[in-house]
Design a protein around this motif. Structure first.
Motif, PDB file in Angstrom:
ATOM      1  N   UNK A  47      -2.656   5.602  -2.956  1.00 27.43           N
ATOM      2  CA  UNK A  47      -3.539   6.224  -2.772  1.00 27.43           C
ATOM      3  C   UNK A  47      -2.922   7.556  -2.211  1.00 27.43           C
ATOM      4  N   UNK A  48      -3.732   8.641  -2.279  1.00 21.71           N
ATOM      5  CA  UNK A  48      -3.280   9.981  -1.898  1.00 21.71           C
ATOM      6  C   UNK A  48      -3.076  10.171  -0.311  1.00 21.71           C
ATOM      7  N   UNK A  49      -2.452  10.697   0.309  1.00 25.13           N
ATOM      8  CA  UNK A  49      -2.093  10.634   1.728  1.00 25.13           C
ATOM      9  C   UNK A  49      -2.567  12.152   2.085  1.00 25.13           C
ATOM     10  N   UNK A  50      -3.502  12.141   3.190  1.00 22.23           N
ATOM     11  CA  UNK A  50      -3.874  13.561   3.679  1.00 22.23           C
ATOM     12  C   UNK A  50      -3.285  13.282   5.256  1.00 22.23           C
ATOM     13  N   UNK A  51      -2.590  14.528   5.657  1.00 23.98           N
ATOM     14  CA  UNK A  51      -1.999  14.308   7.014  1.00 23.98           C
ATOM     15  C   UNK A  51      -2.740  13.665   8.089  1.00 23.98           C
ATOM     16  N   UNK A  52      -4.355  14.060   7.875  1.00 22.79           N
ATOM     17  CA  UNK A  52      -5.075  13.365   8.946  1.00 22.79           C
ATOM     18  C   UNK A  52      -5.090  11.745   8.976  1.00 22.79           C
ATOM     19  N   UNK A 109       6.901   6.878   9.059  1.00 28.52           N
ATOM     20  CA  UNK A 109       8.081   6.057   9.095  1.00 28.52           C
ATOM     21  C   UNK A 109       8.174   5.176  10.213  1.00 28.52           C
ATOM     22  N   UNK A 110       8.021   5.644  11.742  1.00 37.69           N
ATOM     23  CA  UNK A 110       7.796   4.933  12.702  1.00 37.69           C
ATOM     24  C   UNK A 110       6.699   4.238  12.860  1.00 37.69           C
ATOM     25  N   UNK A 111       5.375   4.712  12.045  1.00 35.86           N
ATOM     26  CA  UNK A 111       4.458   3.817  12.255  1.00 35.86           C
ATOM     27  C   UNK A 111       4.189   2.903  11.288  1.00 35.86           C
ATOM     28  N   UNK A 112       5.299   2.540  10.479  1.00 38.37           N
ATOM     29  CA  UNK A 112       5.144   1.483   9.318  1.00 38.37           C
ATOM     30  C   UNK A 112       4.845   1.962   8.183  1.00 38.37           C
ATOM     31  N   UNK A 113       4.178   3.128   7.824  1.00 34.10           N
ATOM     32  CA  UNK A 113       3.523   3.458   6.813  1.00 34.10           C
ATOM     33  C   UNK A 113       4.566   4.036   5.619  1.00 34.10           C
ATOM     34  N   UNK A 114       4.221   3.328   4.462  1.00 27.93           N
ATOM     35  CA  UNK A 114       4.813   3.694   3.126  1.00 27.93           C
ATOM     36  C   UNK A 114       4.568   4.896   2.521  1.00 27.93           C
ATOM     37  N   UNK A 115       5.229   6.189   2.495  1.00 27.21           N
ATOM     38  CA  UNK A 115       4.764   7.257   1.896  1.00 27.21           C
ATOM     39  C   UNK A 115       5.767   7.826   1.123  1.00 27.21           C
ATOM     40  N   UNK A 116       5.343   8.369  -0.178  1.00 27.36           N
ATOM     41  CA  UNK A 116       6.375   8.596  -1.332  1.00 27.36           C
ATOM     42  C   UNK A 116       5.904  10.289  -1.209  1.00 27.36           C
ATOM     43  N   UNK A 164       0.875  -1.169   0.265  1.00 27.26           N
ATOM     44  CA  UNK A 164       0.158   0.010  -0.129  1.00 27.26           C
ATOM     45  C   UNK A 164       0.831   1.397   0.140  1.00 27.26           C
ATOM     46  N   UNK A 165       1.017   1.866  -1.060  1.00 30.14           N
ATOM     47  CA  UNK A 165       1.954   3.089  -1.229  1.00 30.14           C
ATOM     48  C   UNK A 165       1.085   4.311  -1.200  1.00 30.14           C
ATOM     49  N   UNK A 166       1.381   5.418  -0.067  1.00 30.58           N
ATOM     50  CA  UNK A 166       0.752   6.453   0.054  1.00 30.58           C
ATOM     51  C   UNK A 166       1.598   7.530  -0.644  1.00 30.58           C
ATOM     52  N   UNK A 167       0.935   8.345  -1.199  1.00 32.95           N
ATOM     53  CA  UNK A 167       1.677   9.569  -1.710  1.00 32.95           C
ATOM     54  C   UNK A 167       1.200  11.107  -1.451  1.00 32.95           C
TER      55      UNK A 167
END
Length: 630
Positions: free
Chosen positions: A462-467, A431-438, A413-416
């Motif tokens: 999927x797009x990542x919103x700070x919330x 990163x600490x929560x293990x989420x993969x964000x680009x 699951x790639x978040x951008x």
């Protein structure tokens, strides 16, 4: 015209015709200031005429000599250009040297001769000799024609004031057919005829000419100008030797050792040459120069129109027979042929990239490390290249700068993010929560990341919103949150004037005391409020009508952080002013961590909170010292 009455029928009497008068000085000024970019083109025009004369003679006699000699240090600081070409008869001299715009390469009716033989000539416009008046006060042409056996030599002497004289020289005074042009410099043009400058210009323009060109100095030393055939047409003992020769040539021309070389061959326009891949990053808006030679003569060394815009990572050297020059002969004429050549060069660069992906991954990685921006620009419109290279392109992620292929293997699951600012806000926590964000805030990146599932089925983007990140943070035990209620209430009161809410969560890393979550809608609303506050009544009313109910920014304080725990414990007993200053300092630090541009009010807050904490620390030190003394 006049009319005479004869009976009732008017008769028109013909009037004598008139000939336009040409002010040569004005025309030379026009050439030097508006047609040509520099006086240096005079030598190109002389060399061009010499090459065309030799070409014309060889059409009559393929075994005729082919030699161009440029002699420096002539009388009065001038130069002499000699060629073994077709030469001119006295009639030719009257026709071509004394008539502005008449070219010896035109056909009988004055139009351009487009025959197969005509295609071998370089010049077309018939104004070349005039360019010499940009640097010369007098031009002397001595020529003997090879078309007529025993033809006498003719001397034409033209002056910058527009006058000229012609005389026939005694028999035997010029033993061989050919032409000699002597320039006597103008007072303001002598620098262009200096020996070292002449050698440099001859090499600059004539390095790929097909006939031998030498410069002879005042000591009769012969300096070879050109080295034919071109380096890309020579035979080598091995592919490695050829590659090294091409790289060496690129170094001599562009002053860089290319990352790689790409052969160019477009038979449609007789174009051959090499594209040199730049070894360092190039900005897309700063196009690299391309050297275009027309039948061996340099046309332009800044021909950005030769290659597609996205191929700004190559510099080319080409020789062509079929592209059209502009009248100044310093650029290419933009037409359908040039567009087709541009597309063909772009296709050749695509083929080179495809070949790297299939056979030389090490070189591909080196190339992408340097020029990934160019490849990203191309991959948006080229599905084949996208599928081939997208997994190798580097992106900034919460795992560091890695390829999408490597990142997708670790994060199905790639978040951008949509902006660099949003990525900066969430990267440490995600990163600490293990989420993969680009980081999708850079040009092309978000668009390309969303195309990853086409290349790697099974990957979700999927797009990542700070919330979204805040939703992944651990909630605090109700008892702990109740204990921190006084601190949270004071923090909300302090930060309300910054349109920011406060929430208590537990997250890693422990060393981060607070995180500012701020989406685009909240930033837009904050900017609207700032503009409204500083506007007049009319604009304040307009901006007020645009007020949005979008969620406000949120300062998430970390319950795991020791400083936050300490502030929560002291909230009920500490000086209220100290608590407010500490809260402002936490907000300021979170602002800095978000790396978003700071407003003047943000700078004032940081300054105020820093000085306030220093003041409280100094007071505490003085109080502690007094207690110790008592």
């Amino acid at each position: 015209m006049q009319e005479e009455e004869v009976g009732t029928t008017p008769v028109t009497t013909p009037q004598p015709g008139h000939t336009f008068q040409v002010d040569l000085r004005g025309l030379v000024d026009l050439l030097s200031h508006h047609l040509y970019s520099s006086p240096k083109v005079y030598l190109r025009e002389l060399m061009q005429n010499a090459v065309d004369a030799i070409t014309a003679r060889r059409l009559l006699d393929p075994a005729a000599p082919a030699q161009i000699t440029i002699r420096t240090g002539a009388s009065g600081g001038g130069i002499v250009v000699e060629d073994s070409g077709i030469g001119l008869t006295e009639s030719d001299v009257h026709t071509f040297l004394a008539t502005i715009g008449r070219s010896s390469k035109r056909n009988a009716d004055g139009g351009l001769d487009l025959s197969a033989a005509r295609a071998d000539f370089i010049g077309q416009f018939g104004i070349g000799l005039l360019a010499c008046f940009v640097v010369a006060d007098e031009i002397t042409v001595v020529s003997r024609s090879a078309r007529e056996a025993g033809a006498p030599a003719v001397e034409w002497r033209g002056r910058s004031d527009g006058t000229y004289s012609i005389r026939t020289l005694p028999a035997g005074s010029v033993p061989q057919p050919g032409t000699t042009v002597t320039l006597t410099p103008r007072a303001d043009g002598s620098e262009w005829l200096e020996p070292d400058r002449v050698v440099h210009l001859a090499r600059h323009f004539g390095s790929l000419l097909r006939y031998q060109v030498h410069v002879v100095d005042r000591h009769d030393d012969r300096i070879r100008v050109n080295d034919t055939p071109p380096v890309w047409e020579r035979t080598y003992g091995s592919p490695l030797a050829r590659r090294e020769a091409l790289a060496g040539y690129g170094k001599s021309v562009f002053d860089f050792t290319p990352l790689d070389t790409i052969d160019l061959d477009i038979p449609l326009v007789g174009l051959k040459g090499v594209a040199f891949v730049l070894p360092t990053p190039a900005h897309p808006t700063k196009r690299s120069g391309n050297r275009v030679h027309l039948k061996g003569m340099l046309l332009s060394d800044q021909a950005t129109e030769l290659v597609p815009d996205w191929a700004f990572f190559v510099s080319c050297v080409v020789d062509t027979t079929g592209l059209r020059p502009t009248a100044s002969r310093e650029a290419l004429y933009e037409d359908e042929t040039l567009a087709a050549v541009r597309d063909a060069i772009g296709e050749r660069v695509r083929q080179w990239l495809t070949g790297l992906a299939a056979s030389d991954l090490a070189l591909l990685r080196r190339f992408l490390d340097v020029h990934h921006l160019a490849v990203k620009a191309l991959a948006r419109y080229d599905d084949q290249l996208l599928k081939l290279l997208l997994p190798w392109l580097p992106f900034e992620t919460t795992d560091g700068t890695v390829s999408l292929d490597e990142f997708a293997r670790a994060h199905p699951m790639v978040l951008v993010t949509q902006t660099v600012e949003e990525f900066r806000q969430v990267a440490p926590i995600a990163a600490a929560a293990g989420l993969g964000v680009v980081n999708g805030g850079y040009v092309y990146d978000r668009e390309l990341v969303h195309q990853l599932p086409q290349v790697r089925p099974g990957v979700t983007v999927a797009d990542l919103d700070p919330e979204t990140v805040s939703a992944h943070l651990d909630s605090v035990d109700p008892t702990a949150e109740l204990a921190a209620a006084p601190f949270l209430a004071r923090a909300r009161a302090v930060l309300d004037r910054f349109d920011t809410d406060v929430a208590l969560r537990s997250f890693q890393p422990v060393g981060v005391p607070a995180m500012l979550v701020d989406n685009r809608e909240a930033r837009h609303e904050r900017r609207r409020s700032e503009l409204s506050a500083g506007a007049d009544d009319l604009w304040a009313g307009i901006l007020g009508s645009l007020r949005s109910s979008a969620p406000r920014a949120q300062l998430i304080v970390n319950h795991l952080n020791p400083l936050i725990r300490k502030l929560a414990e002291l909230a009920g007993t500490a000086d209220p002013q100290l608590s407010e200053t500490a809260i402002e300092a936490l907000y300021g630090q979170a602002l800095l961590l978000s790396r978003r541009p700071l407003r003047p009010s943000d700078h004032a807050l940081l300054n105020r909170s820093f000085l306030g904490l220093l003041e409280f620390a100094a007071q505490a030190a003085v109080t502690g010292q007094g207690d110790a003394q008592s």
